[in-house]
Design an enzyme around this catalytic site. Structure first.
Site, PDB file in Angstrom:
ATOM      1  N   GLU A 273      31.251  30.558  38.898  1.00 47.75           N
ATOM      2  CA  GLU A 273      31.691  31.933  39.163  1.00 47.75           C
ATOM      3  C   GLU A 273      31.367  32.329  40.598  1.00 47.75           C
ATOM      4  O   GLU A 273      32.130  33.039  41.250  1.00 47.75           O
ATOM      5  CB  GLU A 273      31.059  32.918  38.173  1.00 47.75           C
ATOM      6  CG  GLU A 273      31.420  32.650  36.714  1.00 47.75           C
ATOM      7  CD  GLU A 273      32.910  32.439  36.490  1.00 47.75           C
ATOM      8  OE1 GLU A 273      33.724  33.163  37.074  1.00 47.75           O
ATOM      9  OE2 GLU A 273      33.267  31.513  35.726  1.00 47.75           O
ATOM     10  N   TRP A 276      34.048  30.904  42.647  1.00 48.32           N
ATOM     11  CA  TRP A 276      35.262  31.741  42.630  1.00 48.32           C
ATOM     12  C   TRP A 276      35.124  32.890  43.633  1.00 48.32           C
ATOM     13  O   TRP A 276      36.072  33.251  44.319  1.00 48.32           O
ATOM     14  CB  TRP A 276      35.509  32.339  41.235  1.00 48.32           C
ATOM     15  CG  TRP A 276      36.227  31.430  40.297  1.00 48.32           C
ATOM     16  CD1 TRP A 276      35.699  30.769  39.229  1.00 48.32           C
ATOM     17  CD2 TRP A 276      37.627  31.075  40.330  1.00 48.32           C
ATOM     18  NE1 TRP A 276      36.677  30.033  38.603  1.00 48.32           N
ATOM     19  CE2 TRP A 276      37.871  30.199  39.251  1.00 48.32           C
ATOM     20  CE3 TRP A 276      38.691  31.413  41.163  1.00 48.32           C
ATOM     21  CZ2 TRP A 276      39.136  29.668  38.988  1.00 48.32           C
ATOM     22  CZ3 TRP A 276      39.950  30.884  40.907  1.00 48.32           C
ATOM     23  CH2 TRP A 276      40.158  30.024  39.831  1.00 48.32           C
ATOM     24  N   TRP A 304      60.098  43.830  39.054  1.00 48.15           N
ATOM     25  CA  TRP A 304      59.240  44.513  38.075  1.00 48.15           C
ATOM     26  C   TRP A 304      59.934  45.779  37.600  1.00 48.15           C
ATOM     27  O   TRP A 304      60.625  46.442  38.385  1.00 48.15           O
ATOM     28  CB  TRP A 304      57.901  44.889  38.719  1.00 48.15           C
ATOM     29  CG  TRP A 304      57.096  43.736  39.245  1.00 48.15           C
ATOM     30  CD1 TRP A 304      56.886  43.427  40.554  1.00 48.15           C
ATOM     31  CD2 TRP A 304      56.383  42.737  38.496  1.00 48.15           C
ATOM     32  NE1 TRP A 304      56.101  42.306  40.673  1.00 48.15           N
ATOM     33  CE2 TRP A 304      55.775  41.863  39.413  1.00 48.15           C
ATOM     34  CE3 TRP A 304      56.221  42.499  37.124  1.00 48.15           C
ATOM     35  CZ2 TRP A 304      55.015  40.761  39.030  1.00 48.15           C
ATOM     36  CZ3 TRP A 304      55.446  41.409  36.733  1.00 48.15           C
ATOM     37  CH2 TRP A 304      54.862  40.561  37.674  1.00 48.15           C
ATOM     38  N   ASN A 339      34.964  40.226  32.060  1.00 51.62           N
ATOM     39  CA  ASN A 339      35.942  39.373  32.742  1.00 51.62           C
ATOM     40  C   ASN A 339      37.090  38.919  31.840  1.00 51.62           C
ATOM     41  O   ASN A 339      38.249  38.958  32.236  1.00 51.62           O
ATOM     42  CB  ASN A 339      35.243  38.151  33.339  1.00 51.62           C
ATOM     43  CG  ASN A 339      36.229  37.232  34.046  1.00 51.62           C
ATOM     44  OD1 ASN A 339      36.865  37.647  35.004  1.00 51.62           O
ATOM     45  ND2 ASN A 339      36.375  36.013  33.551  1.00 51.62           N
ATOM     46  N   TRP A 357      51.701  43.836  39.657  1.00 50.97           N
ATOM     47  CA  TRP A 357      50.246  43.644  39.710  1.00 50.97           C
ATOM     48  C   TRP A 357      49.594  44.595  40.710  1.00 50.97           C
ATOM     49  O   TRP A 357      48.420  44.946  40.557  1.00 50.97           O
ATOM     50  CB  TRP A 357      49.902  42.187  40.043  1.00 50.97           C
ATOM     51  CG  TRP A 357      50.440  41.696  41.364  1.00 50.97           C
ATOM     52  CD1 TRP A 357      51.636  41.092  41.578  1.00 50.97           C
ATOM     53  CD2 TRP A 357      49.799  41.773  42.647  1.00 50.97           C
ATOM     54  NE1 TRP A 357      51.788  40.792  42.903  1.00 50.97           N
ATOM     55  CE2 TRP A 357      50.667  41.192  43.590  1.00 50.97           C
ATOM     56  CE3 TRP A 357      48.576  42.277  43.104  1.00 50.97           C
ATOM     57  CZ2 TRP A 357      50.374  41.099  44.950  1.00 50.97           C
ATOM     58  CZ3 TRP A 357      48.271  42.185  44.449  1.00 50.97           C
ATOM     59  CH2 TRP A 357      49.167  41.607  45.363  1.00 50.97           C
ATOM     60  N   TRP A 380      43.873  39.650  40.104  1.00 50.91           N
ATOM     61  CA  TRP A 380      45.182  40.210  39.731  1.00 50.91           C
ATOM     62  C   TRP A 380      46.303  39.220  39.981  1.00 50.91           C
ATOM     63  O   TRP A 380      47.190  39.035  39.151  1.00 50.91           O
ATOM     64  CB  TRP A 380      45.437  41.542  40.474  1.00 50.91           C
ATOM     65  CG  TRP A 380      44.888  42.665  39.662  1.00 50.91           C
ATOM     66  CD1 TRP A 380      43.675  43.274  39.820  1.00 50.91           C
ATOM     67  CD2 TRP A 380      45.500  43.265  38.518  1.00 50.91           C
ATOM     68  NE1 TRP A 380      43.490  44.224  38.848  1.00 50.91           N
ATOM     69  CE2 TRP A 380      44.596  44.246  38.042  1.00 50.91           C
ATOM     70  CE3 TRP A 380      46.704  43.089  37.851  1.00 50.91           C
ATOM     71  CZ2 TRP A 380      44.871  45.030  36.919  1.00 50.91           C
ATOM     72  CZ3 TRP A 380      46.995  43.869  36.736  1.00 50.91           C
ATOM     73  CH2 TRP A 380      46.078  44.833  36.273  1.00 50.91           C
TER      74      TRP A 380
HETATM   75  C1  LIG Z   1      42.125  41.281  37.171  1.00 51.22           C
HETATM   76  C2  LIG Z   1      40.714  40.998  37.654  1.00 51.22           C
HETATM   77  C3  LIG Z   1      40.120  41.848  38.579  1.00 51.22           C
HETATM   78  C4  LIG Z   1      38.814  41.596  39.043  1.00 51.22           C
HETATM   79  N1  LIG Z   1      38.266  42.459  39.963  1.00 51.22           N
HETATM   80  C5  LIG Z   1      37.017  42.206  40.449  1.00 51.22           C
HETATM   81  C6  LIG Z   1      36.429  43.064  41.425  1.00 51.22           C
HETATM   82  O1  LIG Z   1      37.031  44.033  41.901  1.00 51.22           O
HETATM   83  N2  LIG Z   1      35.157  42.782  41.824  1.00 51.22           N
HETATM   84  C7  LIG Z   1      34.452  41.698  41.349  1.00 51.22           C
HETATM   85  O2  LIG Z   1      33.292  41.507  41.751  1.00 51.22           O
HETATM   86  N3  LIG Z   1      35.007  40.874  40.452  1.00 51.22           N
HETATM   87  C8  LIG Z   1      36.251  41.087  39.984  1.00 51.22           C
HETATM   88  N4  LIG Z   1      36.790  40.240  39.048  1.00 51.22           N
HETATM   89  C9  LIG Z   1      36.053  39.028  38.654  1.00 51.22           C
HETATM   90  C10 LIG Z   1      35.148  39.162  37.413  1.00 51.22           C
HETATM   91  O3  LIG Z   1      35.835  39.754  36.363  1.00 51.22           O
HETATM   92  C11 LIG Z   1      33.873  39.972  37.699  1.00 51.22           C
HETATM   93  O4  LIG Z   1      33.245  39.499  38.875  1.00 51.22           O
HETATM   94  C12 LIG Z   1      32.886  39.850  36.529  1.00 51.22           C
HETATM   95  O5  LIG Z   1      33.480  40.297  35.344  1.00 51.22           O
HETATM   96  C13 LIG Z   1      31.651  40.671  36.849  1.00 51.22           C
HETATM   97  O6  LIG Z   1      30.777  40.667  35.763  1.00 51.22           O
HETATM   98  P1  LIG Z   1      29.372  39.922  35.827  1.00 51.22           P
HETATM   99  O7  LIG Z   1      28.642  40.326  37.062  1.00 51.22           O
HETATM  100  O8  LIG Z   1      28.689  40.127  34.527  1.00 51.22           O
HETATM  101  O9  LIG Z   1      29.862  38.416  35.994  1.00 51.22           O
HETATM  102  P2  LIG Z   1      29.115  37.034  35.717  1.00 51.22           P
HETATM  103  O10 LIG Z   1      29.951  36.311  34.719  1.00 51.22           O
HETATM  104  O11 LIG Z   1      27.698  37.216  35.417  1.00 51.22           O
HETATM  105  O12 LIG Z   1      29.298  36.256  37.104  1.00 51.22           O
HETATM  106  C14 LIG Z   1      28.325  36.326  38.158  1.00 51.22           C
HETATM  107  C15 LIG Z   1      28.983  36.776  39.435  1.00 51.22           C
HETATM  108  O13 LIG Z   1      29.982  35.847  39.856  1.00 51.22           O
HETATM  109  C16 LIG Z   1      31.072  36.545  40.471  1.00 51.22           C
HETATM  110  N5  LIG Z   1      32.284  36.311  39.683  1.00 51.22           N
HETATM  111  C17 LIG Z   1      32.363  36.121  38.344  1.00 51.22           C
HETATM  112  N6  LIG Z   1      33.639  35.881  37.978  1.00 51.22           N
HETATM  113  C18 LIG Z   1      34.373  35.933  39.115  1.00 51.22           C
HETATM  114  C19 LIG Z   1      35.764  35.774  39.391  1.00 51.22           C
HETATM  115  N7  LIG Z   1      36.653  35.475  38.451  1.00 51.22           N
HETATM  116  N8  LIG Z   1      36.165  35.951  40.667  1.00 51.22           N
HETATM  117  C20 LIG Z   1      35.293  36.229  41.646  1.00 51.22           C
HETATM  118  N9  LIG Z   1      33.973  36.380  41.443  1.00 51.22           N
HETATM  119  C21 LIG Z   1      33.515  36.233  40.197  1.00 51.22           C
HETATM  120  C22 LIG Z   1      30.729  38.024  40.441  1.00 51.22           C
HETATM  121  O14 LIG Z   1      30.159  38.371  41.684  1.00 51.22           O
HETATM  122  C23 LIG Z   1      29.706  38.100  39.311  1.00 51.22           C
HETATM  123  O15 LIG Z   1      28.825  39.186  39.442  1.00 51.22           O
HETATM  124  C24 LIG Z   1      38.107  40.467  38.569  1.00 51.22           C
HETATM  125  C25 LIG Z   1      38.712  39.625  37.634  1.00 51.22           C
HETATM  126  C26 LIG Z   1      39.995  39.883  37.172  1.00 51.22           C
HETATM  127  C27 LIG Z   1      40.622  38.964  36.159  1.00 51.22           C
END
Ligand SMILES: Cc1cc2nc3c(=O)[nH]c(=O)nc-3n(C[C@H](O)[C@H](O)[C@H](O)COP(=O)(O)OP(=O)(O)OC[C@H]3O[C@@H](n4cnc5c(N)ncnc54)[C@H](O)[C@@H]3O)c2cc1C
Length: 447
Positions: A273, A276, A304, A339, A357, A380
């Site tokens: 993550e 990512w 769209w 997520n 989107w 997105w």
């Molecule tokens: C449509 C969509 C929009 C999103 N918008 C954002 C946003 O505006 N800001 C944001 O920080 N994340 C975003 N994410 C990614 C992800 O959903 C969140 O980072 C995550 O849900 C945050 O929860 P957590 O800290 O418990 O994640 P955990 O699962 O604990 O992950 C740890 C850290 O890894 C990073 N991370 C995790 N998943 C992703 C991912 N897919 N992409 C990038 N970084 C990731 C985050 O910094 C997160 O805090 C988005 C995902 C989707 C599908």
């Protein structure tokens, strides 16, 4: 006396702060400054909840700096003007900051750097907000990766940066403190906030990481996709504003992996993550057009339908699809969404409602505490099928099967949509199977 200014932006912490640590190490005195930028605060996609959370993080940072012997200076106004006066008032010889990868920040930082040099002030900027910077992870021919898997392979093979210790400030006699405004409230900045904020600041971020690393991290791989289990770190608002560094999270994952070899799949999944996160930053850096258009330009012309009535139902969590509605209500009431559910609601907006989107991207930016251009745009475009994924436009989640698979007992749904099984709950606003065929046709025309 060598005075430096450290310009705080998305790095609101004292420990493991690369530029701040360098500033304190190399200077007789460091003046820490935070500038409220009207350009950011008046942007149409600003999230009031995130502004309020940032203010609480700044409140905590101000205290921590005072305890460490310094003073945090707040300014509010056009960045170039404020920076010019702060540098002069402090008698600064050097400006330090950590690099940012968003297009607006890049242009702003280039202008600030030019200004500082014209005033005879040296500028030092650092990698801090990511583990590997966009120019560090490249293909053999020097071009950037547009696909995650090969990017992540190279990312994993690289040596990782060290964690820097917390800083202390010294303020020798003769140091001139620039005047500071009092820390404003979100209301004073013109925002009304309707979500309850989680604990803010560096200590809260470390505590959250500590709790997560000792329990949920060890089962992360198994539980992370089930929204009712609340098994993810919830560190995203902290990583966004820099109350915690990605290096510290990476080290915590590494340490947990060493102590609990049976949890390697989980610690590895958390590292994924973080990859990512870096990946989407390098996408934004190398392909800045994604901020306003599709990563794959052939999809810019997708027709769209953009029905405003359907969009309003999606925003309000009244689509008649319980998992979608639970997610949107979680977002509206808490400023955060799980997520798995982010992917489901994003795919539903684009591939069931046939809404661009970009409408959803903006709504998320306005609501999320972790609103982040790079990750949000990446998430997105991934969900819409216009982004970096290798083959994705024909992947269309069925929102009902997603609910059965990831919320089989309906616990998450009932937390946010208590009326889901009653007559008060709306009927589905679209028919998934029909909309799916329409979406496939829409994309096929452009492929
Ligand atoms: C449509 C969509 C929009 C999103 N918008 C954002 C946003 O505006 N800001 C944001 O920080 N994340 C975003 N994410 C990614 C992800 O959903 C969140 O980072 C995550 O849900 C945050 O929860 P957590 O800290 O418990 O994640 P955990 O699962 O604990 O992950 C740890 C850290 O890894 C990073 N991370 C995790 N998943 C992703 C991912 N897919 N992409 C990038 N970084 C990731 C985050 O910094 C997160 O805090 C988005 C995902 C989707 C599908």
């Amino acid at each position: 006396m060598k005075v430096a200014v450290h310009w705080f932006r998305c790095d609101l912490r004292l420990s493991d702060n690369t530029a701040l640590h360098a500033a304190v190490t190399a200077s007789d005195a460091v003046v820490p400054v935070f500038i409220f930028d009207p350009k950011i605060l008046t942007a149409p996609d600003v999230s009031p909840g995130q502004v309020a959370f940032m203010i609480e993080c700044l409140r905590s940072l101000e205290k921590n700096i005072a305890t460490a012997g310094g003073r945090l200076i707040f300014r509010h106004g056009p960045v170039l003007e404020e920076m010019r006066t702060v540098l002069r008032e402090a008698g600064a010889k050097v400006l330090y900051y950590n690099r940012d990868y968003e297009p607006y920040a890049r242009a702003r930082d280039i202008a600030v750097e030019k200004l500082a040099r014209s005033l005879g002030v040296e500028v030092h900027s650092y990698k801090d907000n990511v583990i590997h910077e966009p120019h560090e992870v490249l293909k053999a021919d020097g071009s950037p990766y547009g696909v995650f898997t090969p990017y992540s392979r190279v990312w994993r093979s690289m040596a990782k940066p060290a964690v820097a210790p917390a800083v202390k400030f010294s303020h020798p006699t003769g140091l001139k403190w620039p005047p500071s405004l009092p820390l404003p409230s979100a209301r004073e900045l013109g925002f009304s906030v309707d979500v309850t904020l989680p604990p803010a600041g560096e200590r809260a971020a470390r505590d959250r990481l500590g709790e997560f690393a000792s329990v949920d991290l060890l089962q992360y791989a198994k539980n992370r996709d089930f929204p009712a289990r609340d098994a993810t770190s919830r560190l995203s608002p902290h990583l966004r504003l820099g109350t915690l560094s990605p290096r510290t999270v990476f080290k915590a994952a590494e340490k947990a992996g060493l102590h609990h070899p049976d949890a390697l799949a989980s610690t590895d999944s958390l590292v994924s993550e973080l990859i990512w996160r870096d990946f989407y930053r390098q996408i934004l850096w190398h392909f800045p057009h994604v901020a306003g258009a599709c990563f794959r330009p052939q999809y810019d012309a997708l027709a769209w339908e953009n029905d405003e009535r359907l969009f309003a139902a999606w925003c309000a969590g009244r689509t008649g699809y319980p998992l979608v509605d639970a997610g949107m209500r979680q977002l509206n009431t808490t400023g955060w969404m799980h997520n798995r559910v982010r992917m489901v609601v994003a795919m539903f907006l684009t591939k069931d409602l046939l809404i661009s989107w970009q409408w959803g991207e903006r709504y998320f930016m306005q609501k999320l505490l972790d609103a982040d251009l790079a990750s949000n745009n990446g998430g997105w475009q991934w969900s819409a099928g216009t982004g970096t994924d290798a083959q994705p436009w024909f992947r269309i989640f069925n929102p009902s099967s997603q609910a059965q698979k990831f919320d089989p007992e309906g616990l998450y749904i009932h937390r946010y949509v208590p009326e889901a099984d009653t007559l008060a709950y709306p009927a589905p606003i679209v028919d998934h199977s029909r909309q799916r065929l329409k979406t496939l046709a829409l994309f096929r025309n452009r492929t």
